[in-house]
Design a protein around this motif. Structure first.
Motif, PDB file in Angstrom:
ATOM      1  N   ILE A 485      41.582  23.911  48.389  1.00  0.00           N
ATOM      2  CA  ILE A 485      41.783  24.187  49.807  1.00  0.00           C
ATOM      3  C   ILE A 485      41.093  25.481  50.244  1.00  0.00           C
ATOM      4  N   LEU A 486      40.699  26.318  49.273  1.00  0.00           N
ATOM      5  CA  LEU A 486      39.868  27.482  49.562  1.00  0.00           C
ATOM      6  C   LEU A 486      38.510  27.292  48.918  1.00  0.00           C
ATOM      7  N   THR A 487      37.543  28.089  49.313  1.00  0.00           N
ATOM      8  CA  THR A 487      36.189  27.947  48.780  1.00  0.00           C
ATOM      9  C   THR A 487      35.683  29.307  48.284  1.00  0.00           C
ATOM     10  N   GLY A 488      34.502  29.289  47.676  1.00  0.00           N
ATOM     11  CA  GLY A 488      33.863  30.527  47.238  1.00  0.00           C
ATOM     12  C   GLY A 488      34.542  31.142  46.024  1.00  0.00           C
ATOM     13  N   THR A 489      34.574  32.469  45.999  1.00  0.00           N
ATOM     14  CA  THR A 489      35.093  33.204  44.847  1.00  0.00           C
ATOM     15  C   THR A 489      36.549  32.888  44.554  1.00  0.00           C
ATOM     16  N   TRP A 490      37.324  32.579  45.592  1.00  0.00           N
ATOM     17  CA  TRP A 490      38.751  32.304  45.378  1.00  0.00           C
ATOM     18  C   TRP A 490      38.967  31.213  44.340  1.00  0.00           C
ATOM     19  N   THR A 491      38.073  30.274  44.241  1.00  0.00           N
ATOM     20  CA  THR A 491      38.277  29.125  43.347  1.00  0.00           C
ATOM     21  C   THR A 491      38.103  29.475  41.872  1.00  0.00           C
ATOM     22  N   VAL A 492      37.612  30.685  41.568  1.00  0.00           N
ATOM     23  CA  VAL A 492      37.463  31.104  40.168  1.00  0.00           C
ATOM     24  C   VAL A 492      38.354  32.294  39.839  1.00  0.00           C
ATOM     25  N   VAL A 493      39.153  32.743  40.788  1.00  0.00           N
ATOM     26  CA  VAL A 493      40.108  33.830  40.542  1.00  0.00           C
ATOM     27  C   VAL A 493      41.356  33.236  39.906  1.00  0.00           C
ATOM     28  N   ASP A 494      41.750  33.754  38.752  1.00  0.00           N
ATOM     29  CA  ASP A 494      42.893  33.200  38.034  1.00  0.00           C
ATOM     30  C   ASP A 494      44.199  33.465  38.790  1.00  0.00           C
ATOM     31  N   PRO A 495      45.170  32.552  38.675  1.00  0.00           N
ATOM     32  CA  PRO A 495      46.456  32.740  39.367  1.00  0.00           C
ATOM     33  C   PRO A 495      47.166  34.040  39.014  1.00  0.00           C
ATOM     34  N   ILE A 496      46.934  34.580  37.815  1.00  0.00           N
ATOM     35  CA  ILE A 496      47.648  35.795  37.415  1.00  0.00           C
ATOM     36  C   ILE A 496      47.357  36.961  38.365  1.00  0.00           C
ATOM     37  N   LEU A 497      46.151  37.004  38.940  1.00  0.00           N
ATOM     38  CA  LEU A 497      45.783  38.099  39.837  1.00  0.00           C
ATOM     39  C   LEU A 497      46.410  37.952  41.224  1.00  0.00           C
ATOM     40  N   ILE A 498      46.883  36.770  41.535  1.00  0.00           N
ATOM     41  CA  ILE A 498      47.531  36.526  42.828  1.00  0.00           C
ATOM     42  C   ILE A 498      49.052  36.499  42.661  1.00  0.00           C
ATOM     43  N   ALA A 499      49.520  35.696  41.743  1.00  0.00           N
ATOM     44  CA  ALA A 499      50.960  35.446  41.617  1.00  0.00           C
ATOM     45  C   ALA A 499      51.723  36.641  41.054  1.00  0.00           C
ATOM     46  N   THR A 500      51.164  37.329  40.059  1.00  0.00           N
ATOM     47  CA  THR A 500      51.911  38.422  39.422  1.00  0.00           C
ATOM     48  C   THR A 500      52.116  39.606  40.362  1.00  0.00           C
ATOM     49  N   PRO A 501      51.077  40.131  41.037  1.00  0.00           N
ATOM     50  CA  PRO A 501      51.325  41.210  41.997  1.00  0.00           C
ATOM     51  C   PRO A 501      52.286  40.803  43.114  1.00  0.00           C
ATOM     52  N   LEU A 502      52.158  39.556  43.588  1.00  0.00           N
ATOM     53  CA  LEU A 502      53.046  39.080  44.648  1.00  0.00           C
ATOM     54  C   LEU A 502      54.498  39.039  44.166  1.00  0.00           C
TER      55      LEU A 502
END
Length: 536
Positions: A485-502
């Motif tokens: 549902i997102l494109t570009g760099t977001w599609t290769v960023v691992d969930p740990i960098l999003i979910a853990t800080p959140l």
């Protein structure tokens, strides 16, 4: 060439007999629930270090991440730094002693119970147990694949049969002997792994003409990077990928950070801190654990990358081509092709040890998650019931789940499956685990919120954004007509960098916005954390 000799059969038979005997000793020493769950809280520091290291470094590291190094190079050595600094030093010195003290104080026997009792929440314990039950089989399945792939090539047996053989042997001593058997056999297997990797290290450099010569030859191969890999950032086997490229993001966020940070919240590793007599034992274990991890992970990654030099000299191809594009086949192909027959036999035992040590820890953890955390504490509200029987049944069920996954998971999955589980644990468990040990104001509401936010954000990102998983699952395409549902760099960023800080932010905000937990309980917990050693 596959090795099939009477000597191999005898070696494997002797090894299995020794493992079964040690498992039987564990069975004889298992007299209580605490013995089955926590090895009686009297484990020797060296046994702890070897057991922790052997449970941590499995065929996922040797075959999976070693194969990743064979395909993408020595940049994965940053994971060795994380393994030692975070996985050993931070884990033992910063988290280990406080985990042990809190576990003794609260009489917790599993990782979910430790967190659940700290926040006085059966929901946390039950949810954490369910998460382990559902998702750890993915990790266990990848470990089974690693061991079975090498057995397949070395013994020339069917892959499916190899998976089944491994699972049955490990099940035998985990179900009967509990954590005592697991840790004793882990220690034996860890020692065997250390020797095997040391020999592999020296034989590899001897075969390639020395350290300087081998690394220079690998550097000189940069022009041989396939066009499809160069297009996504691969620059050679002795250099980092192009900054910000898909390969760079996969290496840094998924492999290095996903596994390197996720190790702190691994239930099967954290529970080992509660098995020792005292905090001094944990400090002593660091001295053994660091060199062990360095030898195990470092050698696997270096040898995986250097396999390219060997295959270029002998076959005129890079490792990925020799393995038919399957990253998980690189290390088995190199060992069976480059090493003498006697070492192939010994290395098979090394890989069996690596697989069995990690699998035994995983199966024990999954079984206790079902029998103790889900059944006894969450469903039965703390009633004794048939906890050990349900735990043993849980081990059997999760073994079946892991075997099924080992049969159906695709090629080149070992490193990725391992990173997925480690990252999920970091997002779900690490914020509340950290708060439980270090922050008095962290309360039940904050812990539950961080657990839910970390879990579901991570799963959402895997399902709808992270391209490798989202495209394979197909749920996003079925619902929205696009792979992600997102494109570009977001599609290769691992969930740990999003979910853990959140999840960390959620824990802090919710804790501060809601009423503190009962002060007497919090004081009791932190008084034990800030005192000297507590008796087991």
């Amino acid at each position: 060439m596959a090795v099939s000799t009477p000597i191999l059969g005898i070696a494997v038979l002797i090894y299995m007999m020794v493992v079964i005997y040690i498992g039987w000793i564990g069975y004889k020493q298992t007299k209580s629930t605490e013995d089955f769950m926590l090895a009686g809280r009297k484990v020797n520091p060296l046994v702890l270090a070897l057991s922790y290291g052997a449970a941590f470094i499995s065929t996922s590291a040797i075959v999976g991440f070693g194969g990743y190094a064979g395909a993408f190079g020595m940049g994965v050595l940053w994971l060795v730094f994380m393994n030692i600094f975070v996985g050993i030093f931070i884990a033992f010195v910063v988290f280990g002693a406080r985990t042990r003290r809190l576990g003794v104080n609260l009489k917790a026997v599993t990782f979910p119970e430790l967190i659940g009792r700290r926040f006085q929440s059966r929901f946390i314990q039950g949810f954490a147990g369910a998460l382990i039950t559902i998702f750890m089989p993915l990790y266990a399945g990848s470990v089974l694949i690693g061991g079975a792939r090498f057995m397949e090539t070395a013994l020339n047996i069917d892959y499916n049969s190899a998976v089944l053989i491994l699972a049955v042997i490990v099940a035998a001593y985990v179900i009967t002997g509990g954590l005592i058997a697991v840790m004793y056999t882990d220690a034996l297997q860890g020692a065997l792994m250390f020797v095997g990797m040391a020999i592999l290290f020296f034989l590899t450099y001897a075969k390639l003409g020395g350290v300087v010569e081998a690394h220079q030859a690998l550097t000189n191969m940069a022009h041989m990077v396939p066009e499809n890999l160069a297009a996504v950032g691969h620059t050679g086997w002795t250099s980092m990928p192009v900054f910000g490229s898909p390969t760079w993001w996969t290496l840094v966020s998924t492999i290095v950070l996903g596994v390197g940070i996720g190790v702190l919240a691994q239930p099967q590793l954290a529970v080992r801190f509660m098995t020792v007599r005292d905090t001094r034992s944990l400090n002593r274990a660091v001295l053994s654990g660091g060199p062990f991890i360095f030898m195990m992970a470092g050698v696997a990654y270096v040898v995986g990358a250097l396999s390219n030099v060997y295959f270029l000299e002998t076959r005129g191809m890079i490792s990925l081509e020799v393995a038919g594009g399957n990253i998980d086949a690189i290390i088995p192909a190199y060992i069976n092709s480059a090493m003498p027959d006697y070492f192939v036999i010994f290395f098979l035992l090394t890989l069996l040890a690596a697989a069995m040590s990690t699998l035994s820890s995983q199966f024990h953890t999954m079984g206790t998650a079902i029998g103790h955390d889900l059944y006894r504490e969450f469903l039965m509200k703390g009633k004794l019931g048939h906890t050990i029987s349900i735990t043993k049944l849980g081990i059997a069920v999760t073994i079946v789940m892991s075997v099924i996954l080992a049969y159906i998971l695709p090629f080149s999955i070992i490193a990725r499956a391992t990173a997925i589980f480690f990252g999920l644990c970091a997002a779900a468990f690490l914020p509340m685990y950290t708060g439980a040990l270090f922050w008095k104001r962290m309360n039940k509401q904050g812990a539950i919120a961080s657990l839910l936010v970390g879990t579901f954000t991570s799963l959402f990102w895997l399902t709808f954004v992270h391209a490798k998983e989202a495209s394979a699952l197909g749920i996003s395409r079925a619902l929205f007509g696009v792979d992600t549902i997102l494109t570009g760099t977001w599609t290769v960023v691992d969930p740990i960098l999003i979910a853990t800080p959140l999840a960390f932010v959620t824990a802090v905000v919710v804790s501060l916005a809601t009423q503190p937990d009962p002060q007497d309980h919090v004081d009791r917990c932190f008084n034990s954390l800030n005192k000297g050693d507590l008796p087991a």
